[in-house]
Design a protein around this motif. Structure first.
Motif, PDB file in Angstrom:
ATOM      1  N   GLY A 337       0.808  -1.206   0.000  1.00 17.01           N
ATOM      2  CA  GLY A 337       0.000   0.000   0.000  1.00 17.01           C
ATOM      3  C   GLY A 337       0.842   1.256   0.000  1.00 17.01           C
ATOM      4  O   GLY A 337       2.048   1.224   0.281  1.00 17.01           O
ATOM      5  N   PHE A 338       0.222   2.387  -0.309  1.00 15.40           N
ATOM      6  CA  PHE A 338       0.940   3.655  -0.397  1.00 15.40           C
ATOM      7  C   PHE A 338       1.590   4.014   0.941  1.00 15.40           C
ATOM      8  O   PHE A 338       2.720   4.478   1.003  1.00 15.40           O
ATOM      9  CB  PHE A 338      -0.017   4.754  -0.846  1.00 15.40           C
ATOM     10  N   THR A 339       0.880   3.788   2.034  1.00 21.12           N
ATOM     11  CA  THR A 339       1.434   4.090   3.357  1.00 21.12           C
ATOM     12  C   THR A 339       2.685   3.271   3.630  1.00 21.12           C
ATOM     13  O   THR A 339       3.693   3.791   4.128  1.00 21.12           O
ATOM     14  CB  THR A 339       0.372   3.822   4.446  1.00 21.12           C
ATOM     15  N   GLN A 340       2.649   1.999   3.278  1.00 28.32           N
ATOM     16  CA  GLN A 340       3.816   1.145   3.471  1.00 28.32           C
ATOM     17  C   GLN A 340       4.955   1.564   2.554  1.00 28.32           C
ATOM     18  O   GLN A 340       6.125   1.558   2.952  1.00 28.32           O
ATOM     19  CB  GLN A 340       3.446  -0.320   3.222  1.00 28.32           C
ATOM     20  N   LEU A 341       4.615   1.929   1.316  1.00 27.56           N
ATOM     21  CA  LEU A 341       5.636   2.379   0.366  1.00 27.56           C
ATOM     22  C   LEU A 341       6.360   3.611   0.891  1.00 27.56           C
ATOM     23  O   LEU A 341       7.593   3.695   0.840  1.00 27.56           O
ATOM     24  CB  LEU A 341       4.990   2.682  -0.990  1.00 27.56           C
ATOM     25  N   LEU A 342       5.627   4.569   1.418  1.00 30.25           N
ATOM     26  CA  LEU A 342       6.233   5.777   1.977  1.00 30.25           C
ATOM     27  C   LEU A 342       7.145   5.439   3.153  1.00 30.25           C
ATOM     28  O   LEU A 342       8.224   6.023   3.306  1.00 30.25           O
ATOM     29  CB  LEU A 342       5.149   6.755   2.409  1.00 30.25           C
ATOM     30  N   ASP A 343       6.718   4.501   3.960  1.00 29.72           N
ATOM     31  CA  ASP A 343       7.544   4.064   5.092  1.00 29.72           C
ATOM     32  C   ASP A 343       8.878   3.504   4.594  1.00 29.72           C
ATOM     33  O   ASP A 343       9.947   3.834   5.128  1.00 29.72           O
ATOM     34  CB  ASP A 343       6.780   3.018   5.900  1.00 29.72           C
ATOM     35  N   LEU A 344       8.831   2.687   3.554  1.00 27.02           N
ATOM     36  CA  LEU A 344      10.055   2.094   3.002  1.00 27.02           C
ATOM     37  C   LEU A 344      10.971   3.155   2.400  1.00 27.02           C
ATOM     38  O   LEU A 344      12.197   3.097   2.546  1.00 27.02           O
ATOM     39  CB  LEU A 344       9.688   1.047   1.951  1.00 27.02           C
ATOM     40  N   ILE A 345      10.387   4.137   1.717  1.00 28.31           N
ATOM     41  CA  ILE A 345      11.179   5.212   1.117  1.00 28.31           C
ATOM     42  C   ILE A 345      11.878   6.038   2.198  1.00 28.31           C
ATOM     43  O   ILE A 345      13.070   6.358   2.094  1.00 28.31           O
ATOM     44  CB  ILE A 345      10.277   6.115   0.242  1.00 28.31           C
ATOM     45  N   ILE A 346      11.148   6.383   3.245  1.00 25.36           N
ATOM     46  CA  ILE A 346      11.714   7.206   4.323  1.00 25.36           C
ATOM     47  C   ILE A 346      12.799   6.443   5.078  1.00 25.36           C
ATOM     48  O   ILE A 346      13.876   6.993   5.377  1.00 25.36           O
ATOM     49  CB  ILE A 346      10.598   7.667   5.279  1.00 25.36           C
ATOM     50  N   GLN A 347      12.560   5.179   5.370  1.00 27.05           N
ATOM     51  CA  GLN A 347      13.566   4.388   6.074  1.00 27.05           C
ATOM     52  C   GLN A 347      14.829   4.227   5.227  1.00 27.05           C
ATOM     53  O   GLN A 347      15.944   4.233   5.755  1.00 27.05           O
ATOM     54  CB  GLN A 347      12.988   3.014   6.444  1.00 27.05           C
ATOM     55  N   ASP A 348      14.660   4.110   3.915  1.00 25.41           N
ATOM     56  CA  ASP A 348      15.821   4.039   3.023  1.00 25.41           C
ATOM     57  C   ASP A 348      16.625   5.330   3.093  1.00 25.41           C
ATOM     58  O   ASP A 348      17.860   5.314   3.143  1.00 25.41           O
ATOM     59  CB  ASP A 348      15.355   3.774   1.584  1.00 25.41           C
ATOM     60  N   GLY A 349      15.925   6.482   3.124  1.00 24.85           N
ATOM     61  CA  GLY A 349      16.610   7.767   3.232  1.00 24.85           C
ATOM     62  C   GLY A 349      17.360   7.916   4.539  1.00 24.85           C
ATOM     63  O   GLY A 349      18.482   8.439   4.570  1.00 24.85           O
ATOM     64  N   ILE A 350      16.771   7.456   5.626  1.00 23.64           N
ATOM     65  CA  ILE A 350      17.428   7.532   6.944  1.00 23.64           C
ATOM     66  C   ILE A 350      18.696   6.684   6.958  1.00 23.64           C
ATOM     67  O   ILE A 350      19.753   7.115   7.446  1.00 23.64           O
ATOM     68  CB  ILE A 350      16.453   7.081   8.046  1.00 23.64           C
ATOM     69  N   GLN A 351      18.615   5.482   6.403  1.00 27.13           N
ATOM     70  CA  GLN A 351      19.782   4.594   6.382  1.00 27.13           C
ATOM     71  C   GLN A 351      20.904   5.163   5.512  1.00 27.13           C
ATOM     72  O   GLN A 351      22.079   5.073   5.877  1.00 27.13           O
ATOM     73  CB  GLN A 351      19.366   3.212   5.885  1.00 27.13           C
ATOM     74  N   GLU A 352      20.552   5.756   4.392  1.00 26.36           N
ATOM     75  CA  GLU A 352      21.575   6.346   3.522  1.00 26.36           C
ATOM     76  C   GLU A 352      22.259   7.526   4.209  1.00 26.36           C
ATOM     77  O   GLU A 352      23.467   7.723   4.063  1.00 26.36           O
ATOM     78  CB  GLU A 352      20.955   6.786   2.189  1.00 26.36           C
ATOM     79  N   TYR A 353      21.491   8.316   4.946  1.00 18.18           N
ATOM     80  CA  TYR A 353      22.079   9.447   5.669  1.00 18.18           C
ATOM     81  C   TYR A 353      23.065   8.947   6.726  1.00 18.18           C
ATOM     82  O   TYR A 353      24.144   9.536   6.921  1.00 18.18           O
ATOM     83  CB  TYR A 353      20.971  10.274   6.315  1.00 18.18           C
ATOM     84  N   ARG A 354      22.708   7.880   7.407  1.00 20.71           N
ATOM     85  CA  ARG A 354      23.612   7.314   8.417  1.00 20.71           C
ATOM     86  C   ARG A 354      24.894   6.789   7.768  1.00 20.71           C
ATOM     87  O   ARG A 354      25.989   6.945   8.319  1.00 20.71           O
ATOM     88  CB  ARG A 354      22.898   6.207   9.174  1.00 20.71           C
ATOM     89  N   LYS A 355      24.774   6.203   6.603  1.00 21.13           N
ATOM     90  CA  LYS A 355      25.959   5.710   5.888  1.00 21.13           C
ATOM     91  C   LYS A 355      26.864   6.865   5.488  1.00 21.13           C
ATOM     92  O   LYS A 355      28.086   6.787   5.610  1.00 21.13           O
ATOM     93  CB  LYS A 355      25.529   4.911   4.656  1.00 21.13           C
ATOM     94  N   ARG A 356      26.255   7.958   4.992  1.00 17.69           N
ATOM     95  CA  ARG A 356      27.067   9.115   4.604  1.00 17.69           C
ATOM     96  C   ARG A 356      27.769   9.716   5.811  1.00 17.69           C
ATOM     97  O   ARG A 356      28.887  10.240   5.694  1.00 17.69           O
ATOM     98  CB  ARG A 356      26.192  10.179   3.933  1.00 17.69           C
ATOM     99  N   GLY A 357      27.139   9.627   6.983  1.00 23.03           N
ATOM    100  CA  GLY A 357      27.740  10.172   8.189  1.00 23.03           C
ATOM    101  C   GLY A 357      29.001   9.454   8.617  1.00 23.03           C
ATOM    102  O   GLY A 357      29.810   9.998   9.374  1.00 23.03           O
TER     103      GLY A 357
END
Length: 380
Positions: A337-357
């Motif tokens: 669902g769209f809500t789940q898709l948004l959750d996956l997109i946001i969590q992916d962004g958070i993980q990428e930011y942590r990697k860049r850090g």
């Protein structure tokens, strides 16, 4: 504690209105138990605005009136915390947020500008990084890289506005009519035309160059099926969506039919390819993952294909790094669902930011001390 998501949308692009529609859908579908959406609208003049009026689509019918109901804001970091700030002597406020969700379409946003802005301010953000986004927007560079990587694309030429007519004619000689003419940096089917001869082609080129300096001209496939597939970046690799077939009434799916026609939603969004064509579906899904890996796509993206029915040949057409409505319908067919898709997109962004850090961004040296000594000697 809820994750505060700054939804940035609008921007100086001919796809401004489509960005607003995507933002409305996203803010309505974010899980209210996990996320707090914070709207941040960017006008075509580059002014950032915030206000609850941004959550209602009807308010965008009169932008001058809307601006009067909003508050101009800017983004800064305070003690390491990203903030949406309104600074005025008589009344000011700041709203902390945790991550940016760019929802721009087209140039000055989706093309890497939003990612670059976030990079400069060290803001966590979702979707693809600067280079991937820039490549996804530029159809000329995109096609060159796809071809070099071994993907099949239709014969094409990239024309430049500053080129002389004779140079353009030489490029066009290598192509067979009819042709498709489209601005190299646009999406949403804006500015795209089908032409049958050289005179019609140059008339279409004149109109297409009004949108930018580069134009793509490619061969039209008479018996063609237009197929789309989305990809999603996850910690476990890329996942591909269902495959859709885009159906439309004319030779081309234009902006009016895509977004304004009374039946556009039924004709362009509901034609799923089912298991009776399993081999084609698998080929498209595997190719989509390969394209995503090539361009290091993050978040969600959509890859569009052209299938030549007579030759039974599949061509990669283009990549959309922030597709309209984030291609939510393609994932719903897969049970996401769209809500789940948004959750996956946001969590992916958070993980990428942590990697860049964790990456090294400083290098210990005495170069400034040495430069100061050298400069002092020159001025002594």
């Amino acid at each position: 504690m809820k994750i505060r998501v700054l939804c940035m949308f609008g921007g100086n692009s001919v796809e401004h209105e489509i960005s607003i529609l995507t933002a409305m859908m996203v803010m309505e579908n974010l899980d209210p138990n996990r996320y707090e959406s914070i709207p941040c609208y960017v006008s075509k003049h580059g002014q950032f605005y915030h206000g609850e009026a941004l959550r209602q689509l009807a308010n965008y019918q009169d932008l001058d009136l809307l601006y009067k109901r909003l508050r101009p804001v800017h983004i800064e970091r305070r003690n390491g915390q990203p903030q949406l700030v309104r600074s005025q002597a008589w009344f000011g406020y700041s709203i902390p947020f945790d991550i940016v969700l760019p929802l721009f379409h087209g140039v000055n946003g989706e093309d890497g500008c939003a990612a670059g802005f976030c990079r400069m301010l060290q803001l966590p953000f979702c979707e693809s990084d600067l280079l991937s986004s820039a490549i996804g927007q530029d159809k000329g560079i995109q096609k060159t890289l796809l071809r070099e990587a071994g993907f099949l694309i239709t014969p094409y030429a990239e024309l430049h506005k500053e080129e002389k007519m004779e140079q353009q004619k030489e490029k066009l000689k290598l192509l067979t009519y009819p042709l498709i003419v489209k601005p190299a940096l646009l999406g949403s089917s804006i500015g795209i035309e089908k032409v049958a001869d050289l005179d019609a082609c140059f008339s279409a080129l004149e109109r297409a160059f009004a949108y930018g300096e580069h134009v793509i001209v490619e061969e039209y496939i008479e018996k063609v099926r237009e197929l789309n597939c989305a990809v999603l970046h996850t910690p476990y690799g890329y996942r591909s969506s269902a495959v859709e077939e885009v159906c439309h009434e004319g030779d081309l799916l234009d902006y009016e039919e895509k977004y304004m026609g009374s039946s556009s939603k039924q004709t362009t969004k509901q034609q799923r390819i089912w298991l009776k064509e399993e081999d084609l579906v698998i080929e498209i899904q595997q190719m989509s993952v390969a394209v995503a890996r090539l361009f290091e796509i993050h978040g969600v993206a959509r890859i569009d294909y052209l299938y030549d029915v007579e030759k039974k040949q599949l061509y990669v057409n283009e990549i959309n790094t922030i597709p309209g409505s984030l291609s939510c319908y393609l994932w719903e067919w897969e049970g996401v669902g769209f809500t789940q898709l948004l959750d996956l997109i946001i969590q992916d962004g958070i993980q990428e930011y942590r990697k860049r850090g964790k990456q090294i961004t400083s290098y210990s040296s005495n170069v400034l001390q040495e430069a100061a000594i050298a400069l002092g000697k020159k001025t002594a």
